[in-house]
Scaffold this active site. Structure first.
Site, short mmCIF file in Angstrom:
data_model
loop_
_atom_site.label_atom_id
_atom_site.label_comp_id
_atom_site.label_asym_id
_atom_site.label_seq_id
_atom_site.Cartn_x
_atom_site.Cartn_y
_atom_site.Cartn_z
CB SER A 14 -0.91 0.00 1.23
OG SER A 14 -1.73 -1.14 1.23
CB ALA A 15 3.47 2.50 2.25
CD GLU A 35 6.26 -7.46 -3.44
OE1 GLU A 35 6.21 -6.41 -2.77
OE2 GLU A 35 6.03 -8.58 -2.94
CB ALA A 36 9.45 -10.79 -1.67
CG HIS A 473 -6.63 -4.00 10.06
ND1 HIS A 473 -7.81 -3.36 10.34
CD2 HIS A 473 -6.82 -4.61 8.86
CE1 HIS A 473 -8.68 -3.59 9.36
NE2 HIS A 473 -8.10 -4.35 8.46
#
Ligand code: FAD
Length: 541
Positions: A14-15, A35-36, A473
């Protein structure tokens, strides 16, 4: 890939997606986004109804498990975390809201200049293309489509009326002037019924931008720190280790579990703990991995007296029709989460912050596609899920090993503070009363879980501890703040080191009362302005 970039962003969640977009703009620099996971293409990622298929699949989720939880009788909890372009937003429930203004105001009150809701609202608006159109509260031409649920449940009006009967606020707009109450959610789903993750919103439209390099299936192993400055990262691509240098900054956006793990693996954390793992401490920062928290949640299930739950779409012929409808871009039941209503509000008149989060689900985990003559139809069941919005219990992320490929130890310590279990019990009782309101008399049938209903406080305690889980969350494990236990400052810079920031859910000092994806994208957007030295957007509300 080159061997040097201005910015290296670790994690396309998201960030991270917002940061990669903003920092590779003409007034930014060259950006490498690592990105993994994979590129999150395919039906399972795009179809909102298919989300649950992604949560425990190692191809799309990290499939972590917590340590045995003392407050839950030693149960381990699953920890679904997205592993793909878009991160957890590529697998999440697509619900979009911002939480309560007070969630952010209290960050400002704790000394974090510029983090009050009034200052942040222009950033929420900047990322949004809200179906209500641009106004003081909503954005009109941002990257993130925010749409209304296209196929609301026919049962929703009865639940809203029950809220009115019980004096619970009803809201028409969780992003408007009255974000508290029960209402219908907004979602990140486009007009054709496709999920729009942070990658769909912020990366795919700019994939030909020369300043941006996106590398998938690349696992960052550690940060390279040279004389107090982050100068690059070491990563694994296939079986090969590589190094890449950052001219300006390294930005860790790997999420609330992997971000503290990466700092620890790089020698940033409690010196004693690092020593115990055989890692040389480069920078003693004891807050790394502390303050970790998630919202404890419970639930109950009941029969619906009306044949209007999601089960009606699950007969095989109807289900196939729904899939065909979705494939043709015509929406339908597969184009949204199976939800009736959701809400967040204050049950304590003395508090500013909503303490109760809830959601009525139109289906339960038992709901299955069925075929007449072959499998049973199952009952029409509804689920009431609820959670403590602002728990006091705190857990930790620590290293299980100095091997970067070993999962970290995840301890929620859920319900370890007595206030959290007392609040959860209060919520259970209040929501049982809610479903007994006259407006729901023709809808709500017998309780199916727990059965029988807990008769005493002790039985309720036992029941909730036996089923409690999180809302997925996780936050707070690299807390933003001013004190010695904070990990980053108000600009997300790692305290005591140069050219290194953490920007994701791990920096949230406290939970927010809503779903966090919106606030995490806002965070990425806000801090990108700080990095690029732009003045903050003017507040207008
Ligand atoms: C099942 C589920 C349902 C949810 N439902 C909702 C919802 O409906 N609405 C809502 O608002 N929120 C929801 N959330 C929460 C929300 O999606 C997340 O809080 C949010 O996406 C987290 O953003 P982030 O940037 O902090 O991290 P993430 O989005 O998790 O991104 C971190 C990224 O870093 C990558 N990464 C990690 N380690 C490494 C490494 N070593 N090297 C390279 N890459 C790495 C990961 O693969 C991942 O892509 C849900 C979450 C889950 C899991």
């Amino acid at each position: 890939m080159n061997s040097e970039y201005d910015y290296i962003v670790i994690g396309a969640g998201s960030a991270g997606c917002v940061l990669a977009n903003r920092l590779s703009a003409p007034d930014g620099g060259s950006v490498l986004l690592l990105e993994a996971g994979g590129n999150s293409r395919g039906v399972r990622y795009r179809m909102p109804l298919a989300a649950t298929k992604l949560w425990f699949d190692p191809r799309s989720s990290w499939s972590f498990w917590s340590e045995p939880e003392p407050g839950l009788g030693g149960r381990r909890l699953p920890v679904p975390r997205g592993k793909a372009l878009g991160g957890s937003s590529a697998v999440n429930g697509t619900i979009y809201n911002r939480g309560s203004p007070h969630d952010f105001d209290r960050w400002r009150e704790a000394g974090l200049e510029g983090w009050d809701y009034r200052s942040l609202l222009p950033y929420f608006r900047r990322i949004e293309a809200h179906w209500r159109g641009p106004d003081l509260w909503h954005g009109g031409d941002g990257e993130v489509p925010v749409t209304a649920l296209r196929y609301p449940s026919p049962l929703a009006p009865a639940f809203l009326e029950a809220a009115r009967q019980m004096g619970i606020p009803v809201t028409e707009d969780f992003c408007g002037p009255q974000p508290e109450g029960i209402g219908l959610p907004d979602v990140n789903i486009d007009r054709r019924g496709r999920r729009v993750s942070a990658a769909d919103a912020f990366l795919r439209p700019i994939r030909s931008r020369r300043a941006l390099t996106i590398a998938c299936q690349v696992r960052v192993l550690r940060l390279i720190i040279d004389q107090g400055r982050a100068v690059g990262v070491e990563y694994l691509a296939g079986a090969e280790r590589h190094r890449v240098r950052a001219r300006r900054e390294v930005i860790v956006s790997a999420g609330a579990i992997a971000s503290p793990q990466l700092l620890l693996l790089s020698g940033i954390g409690s010196a004693d703990e690092l020593r115990a793992q055989g890692i040389a401490a480069i920078h003693h920062l004891p807050g790394v991995g502390r303050n970790f928290n998630d919202q404890p949640g419970g639930g109950f299930e009941f029969r619906s007296k009306q044949p209007a739950t999601f089960r009606r779409h699950l007969r095989i012929d109807r289900f196939v029709l729904a899939l065909a409808q979705w494939s043709l871009g015509l929406g339908g039941p597969a184009a949204g989460p199976p939800m009736v209503v959701m809400g967040a509000w204050r049950t304590d008149a003395h508090s500013r912050l909503p303490d109760l989060r809830m959601m009525v689900a139109a289906a339960t985990m038992q709901s299955k596609v069925w075929c007449p003559g072959i499998s049973a139809a199952g009952e029409h069941l509804l689920g009431m899920n609820f959670a403590v919005a602002h728990p006091e219990s705190r857990g930790s992320i620590t290293l299980a090993s100095a091997d970067p490929l070993t999962a970290p130890r995840i301890r929620y310590n859920l319900l370890s503070e007595s206030r959290d279990i007392e609040t959860l019990k209060k919520h259970f009782r209040l929501l049982r009363e809610f479903v007994r309101q006259p407006a729901l008399a023709a809808v709500v049938g017998d309780l199916t879980r727990p059965a029988p209903e807990p008769a005493s406080d002790r039985e309720l305690d036992t029941y909730l501890r036996s089923i409690a889980s999180t809302t997925a969350h996780p936050m707070g494990s690299c807390r933003m703040g001013l004190g010695d236990d904070a990990v980053v400052d108000g600009q997300c810079r790692v305290r005591g080191l140069d050219a290194l920031r953490v920007i994701d859910a791990s920096v949230f000092p406290t939970q927010i009362s809503g779903n966090p994806h919106a606030a995490i994208m806002m965070l990425g957007d806000r801090v990108s302005d700080m990095i690029l030295g732009r003045p903050p957007l003017a507040s207008n509300a």
